[in-house]
Write a protein that holds these residues in place. Structure first.
Motif, PDB file in Angstrom:
ATOM      1  N   ARG A 142       3.432  -7.814  33.446  1.00 32.24           N
ATOM      2  CA  ARG A 142       2.577  -7.293  32.372  1.00 32.24           C
ATOM      3  C   ARG A 142       1.310  -8.136  32.245  1.00 32.24           C
ATOM      4  O   ARG A 142       0.222  -7.608  32.039  1.00 32.24           O
ATOM      5  CB  ARG A 142       3.337  -7.283  31.042  1.00 32.24           C
ATOM      6  N   ILE A 143       1.443  -9.443  32.375  1.00 28.89           N
ATOM      7  CA  ILE A 143       0.276 -10.327  32.299  1.00 28.89           C
ATOM      8  C   ILE A 143      -0.660 -10.049  33.466  1.00 28.89           C
ATOM      9  O   ILE A 143      -1.888  -9.956  33.294  1.00 28.89           O
ATOM     10  CB  ILE A 143       0.711 -11.808  32.253  1.00 28.89           C
ATOM     11  N   ALA A 144      -0.085  -9.889  34.666  1.00 29.42           N
ATOM     12  CA  ALA A 144      -0.908  -9.587  35.841  1.00 29.42           C
ATOM     13  C   ALA A 144      -1.605  -8.245  35.679  1.00 29.42           C
ATOM     14  O   ALA A 144      -2.795  -8.104  36.003  1.00 29.42           O
ATOM     15  CB  ALA A 144      -0.051  -9.592  37.105  1.00 29.42           C
ATOM     16  N   ASN A 145      -0.867  -7.246  35.169  1.00 29.97           N
ATOM     17  CA  ASN A 145      -1.488  -5.939  34.923  1.00 29.97           C
ATOM     18  C   ASN A 145      -2.602  -6.039  33.890  1.00 29.97           C
ATOM     19  O   ASN A 145      -3.660  -5.414  34.024  1.00 29.97           O
ATOM     20  CB  ASN A 145      -0.441  -4.921  34.468  1.00 29.97           C
ATOM     21  N   GLY A 146      -2.380  -6.816  32.860  1.00 32.47           N
ATOM     22  CA  GLY A 146      -3.405  -7.016  31.833  1.00 32.47           C
ATOM     23  C   GLY A 146      -4.643  -7.684  32.388  1.00 32.47           C
ATOM     24  O   GLY A 146      -5.780  -7.304  32.069  1.00 32.47           O
ATOM     25  N   LEU A 147      -4.429  -8.710  33.233  1.00 35.37           N
ATOM     26  CA  LEU A 147      -5.567  -9.393  33.845  1.00 35.37           C
ATOM     27  C   LEU A 147      -6.315  -8.454  34.790  1.00 35.37           C
ATOM     28  O   LEU A 147      -7.554  -8.461  34.825  1.00 35.37           O
ATOM     29  CB  LEU A 147      -5.107 -10.646  34.589  1.00 35.37           C
ATOM     30  N   ALA A 148      -5.558  -7.651  35.547  1.00 31.85           N
ATOM     31  CA  ALA A 148      -6.210  -6.687  36.445  1.00 31.85           C
ATOM     32  C   ALA A 148      -6.995  -5.655  35.645  1.00 31.85           C
ATOM     33  O   ALA A 148      -8.120  -5.285  36.009  1.00 31.85           O
ATOM     34  CB  ALA A 148      -5.169  -6.007  37.327  1.00 31.85           C
ATOM     35  N   ALA A 149      -6.411  -5.196  34.537  1.00 35.26           N
ATOM     36  CA  ALA A 149      -7.123  -4.240  33.681  1.00 35.26           C
ATOM     37  C   ALA A 149      -8.376  -4.874  33.091  1.00 35.26           C
ATOM     38  O   ALA A 149      -9.418  -4.224  32.972  1.00 35.26           O
ATOM     39  CB  ALA A 149      -6.190  -3.734  32.576  1.00 35.26           C
ATOM     40  N   ALA A 150      -8.283  -6.139  32.726  1.00 36.08           N
ATOM     41  CA  ALA A 150      -9.450  -6.845  32.190  1.00 36.08           C
ATOM     42  C   ALA A 150     -10.533  -6.941  33.257  1.00 36.08           C
ATOM     43  O   ALA A 150     -11.724  -6.743  32.968  1.00 36.08           O
ATOM     44  CB  ALA A 150      -9.060  -8.225  31.693  1.00 36.08           C
ATOM     45  N   ASP A 151     -10.130  -7.249  34.503  1.00 37.56           N
ATOM     46  CA  ASP A 151     -11.104  -7.318  35.600  1.00 37.56           C
ATOM     47  C   ASP A 151     -11.740  -5.949  35.846  1.00 37.56           C
ATOM     48  O   ASP A 151     -12.950  -5.844  36.054  1.00 37.56           O
ATOM     49  CB  ASP A 151     -10.435  -7.838  36.881  1.00 37.56           C
ATOM     50  N   ARG A 152     -10.889  -4.901  35.831  1.00 36.06           N
ATOM     51  CA  ARG A 152     -11.437  -3.541  36.000  1.00 36.06           C
ATOM     52  C   ARG A 152     -12.386  -3.204  34.854  1.00 36.06           C
ATOM     53  O   ARG A 152     -13.442  -2.594  35.052  1.00 36.06           O
ATOM     54  CB  ARG A 152     -10.308  -2.516  36.058  1.00 36.06           C
ATOM     55  N   GLY A 153     -12.020  -3.586  33.651  1.00 41.01           N
ATOM     56  CA  GLY A 153     -12.879  -3.349  32.491  1.00 41.01           C
ATOM     57  C   GLY A 153     -14.212  -4.058  32.623  1.00 41.01           C
ATOM     58  O   GLY A 153     -15.266  -3.503  32.294  1.00 41.01           O
ATOM     59  N   LYS A 154     -14.167  -5.312  33.112  1.00 39.98           N
ATOM     60  CA  LYS A 154     -15.412  -6.053  33.311  1.00 39.98           C
ATOM     61  C   LYS A 154     -16.282  -5.368  34.361  1.00 39.98           C
ATOM     62  O   LYS A 154     -17.500  -5.259  34.202  1.00 39.98           O
ATOM     63  CB  LYS A 154     -15.116  -7.491  33.748  1.00 39.98           C
ATOM     64  N   ALA A 155     -15.627  -4.912  35.462  1.00 35.86           N
ATOM     65  CA  ALA A 155     -16.380  -4.228  36.507  1.00 35.86           C
ATOM     66  C   ALA A 155     -16.973  -2.924  35.986  1.00 35.86           C
ATOM     67  O   ALA A 155     -18.143  -2.591  36.266  1.00 35.86           O
ATOM     68  CB  ALA A 155     -15.470  -3.953  37.714  1.00 35.86           C
ATOM     69  N   GLU A 156     -16.180  -2.164  35.222  1.00 33.80           N
ATOM     70  CA  GLU A 156     -16.684  -0.914  34.643  1.00 33.80           C
ATOM     71  C   GLU A 156     -17.812  -1.191  33.653  1.00 33.80           C
ATOM     72  O   GLU A 156     -18.780  -0.440  33.581  1.00 33.80           O
ATOM     73  CB  GLU A 156     -15.548  -0.152  33.963  1.00 33.80           C
ATOM     74  N   MET A 157     -17.680  -2.286  32.902  1.00 32.70           N
ATOM     75  CA  MET A 157     -18.714  -2.649  31.941  1.00 32.70           C
ATOM     76  C   MET A 157     -20.009  -2.994  32.661  1.00 32.70           C
ATOM     77  O   MET A 157     -21.094  -2.582  32.236  1.00 32.70           O
ATOM     78  CB  MET A 157     -18.247  -3.848  31.107  1.00 32.70           C
ATOM     79  N   ALA A 158     -19.901  -3.752  33.762  1.00 35.07           N
ATOM     80  CA  ALA A 158     -21.096  -4.104  34.529  1.00 35.07           C
ATOM     81  C   ALA A 158     -21.730  -2.846  35.119  1.00 35.07           C
ATOM     82  O   ALA A 158     -22.964  -2.687  35.086  1.00 35.07           O
ATOM     83  CB  ALA A 158     -20.735  -5.091  35.644  1.00 35.07           C
ATOM     84  N   ALA A 159     -20.900  -1.929  35.635  1.00 32.32           N
ATOM     85  CA  ALA A 159     -21.432  -0.671  36.186  1.00 32.32           C
ATOM     86  C   ALA A 159     -22.090   0.149  35.091  1.00 32.32           C
ATOM     87  O   ALA A 159     -23.162   0.741  35.296  1.00 32.32           O
ATOM     88  CB  ALA A 159     -20.314   0.117  36.857  1.00 32.32           C
ATOM     89  N   ALA A 160     -21.471   0.189  33.914  1.00 33.73           N
ATOM     90  CA  ALA A 160     -22.046   0.946  32.801  1.00 33.73           C
ATOM     91  C   ALA A 160     -23.375   0.331  32.369  1.00 33.73           C
ATOM     92  O   ALA A 160     -24.329   1.049  32.058  1.00 33.73           O
ATOM     93  CB  ALA A 160     -21.069   0.971  31.628  1.00 33.73           C
ATOM     94  N   GLU A 161     -23.453  -0.995  32.353  1.00 36.63           N
ATOM     95  CA  GLU A 161     -24.709  -1.660  31.987  1.00 36.63           C
ATOM     96  C   GLU A 161     -25.803  -1.344  33.000  1.00 36.63           C
ATOM     97  O   GLU A 161     -26.956  -1.126  32.627  1.00 36.63           O
ATOM     98  CB  GLU A 161     -24.499  -3.167  31.871  1.00 36.63           C
ATOM     99  N   LYS A 162     -25.423  -1.298  34.290  1.00 32.69           N
ATOM    100  CA  LYS A 162     -26.405  -0.936  35.311  1.00 32.69           C
ATOM    101  C   LYS A 162     -26.869   0.504  35.122  1.00 32.69           C
ATOM    102  O   LYS A 162     -28.068   0.800  35.230  1.00 32.69           O
ATOM    103  CB  LYS A 162     -25.805  -1.111  36.716  1.00 32.69           C
ATOM    104  N   ARG A 163     -25.939   1.410  34.838  1.00 33.71           N
ATOM    105  CA  ARG A 163     -26.321   2.811  34.600  1.00 33.71           C
ATOM    106  C   ARG A 163     -27.213   2.931  33.370  1.00 33.71           C
ATOM    107  O   ARG A 163     -28.196   3.673  33.366  1.00 33.71           O
ATOM    108  CB  ARG A 163     -25.072   3.684  34.420  1.00 33.71           C
TER     109      ARG A 163
END
Length: 156
Positions: free
Chosen positions: A39-60
């Motif tokens: 669960r911790i690993a999944n949470g960290l992966a989701a956080a990383d995906r969220g950061k990547a999506e956030m960076a992509a959204a900021e670029k858009r």
């Protein structure tokens, strides 16, 4: 009681305790720890995906803002060009209207000059008749001598 027998029994009880713990307690504890780690690993992966999506959204968003600024600058430039064109058209219309008014005023002045000349010719003809009357000491018939008076007024 024998100390050796007590130690031996304690060793046997300890190993039985360790065996029972390893057989029945340890697997659920390890399973719970593994699930928690997952669960911790999944949470960290989701956080990383969220950061990547956030960076992509900021670029858009940055790209969209840039295109919006560019479009608004184009619209402002087009509006300024249109305003300049409208002003130029209004100036041209005003110049045409002014020329038309000047031409109308000139035509009116010409008409007034023509009327004034006609009136002066009539007055000169009347003065000529009066002068001729005075000279001849008799009355000159204006209706009989209209042709002569017309020639005289055109000459003047």
């Amino acid at each position: 009681m024998n100390l050796n027998a007590t130690l031996f029994v304690q060793f046997v009880v300890f190993f039985i305790f360790v065996g029972v713990t390893m057989k029945f307690v340890w697997p659920p504890v390890m399973k719970a720890l593994d699930e928690r780690a997952q669960r911790i690993a999944n949470g960290l992966a989701a956080a990383d995906r969220g950061k990547a999506e956030m960076a992509a959204a900021e670029k858009r968003i940055a790209a969209e803002l840039a295109s919006t600024r560019e479009e608004s600058a184009k619209r402002i430039a087009d509006a300024e060009k249109r305003a300049a064109a409208i002003i130029e058209e209004a100036k041209q219309n005003a110049a045409v209207e002014a020329a038309r008014i000047v031409e109308a005023a000139k035509a009116e002045a010409e008409q007034q000059v023509t009327r004034a000349r006609e009136e002066l010719r009539g007055q000169v003809a009347a003065l000529a008749v009066a002068g001729a009357e005075q000279i001849l000491k008799r009355e000159v018939n204006a209706a009989a001598h209209a042709d002569l008076l017309n020639r005289l007024s055109t000459e003047l």
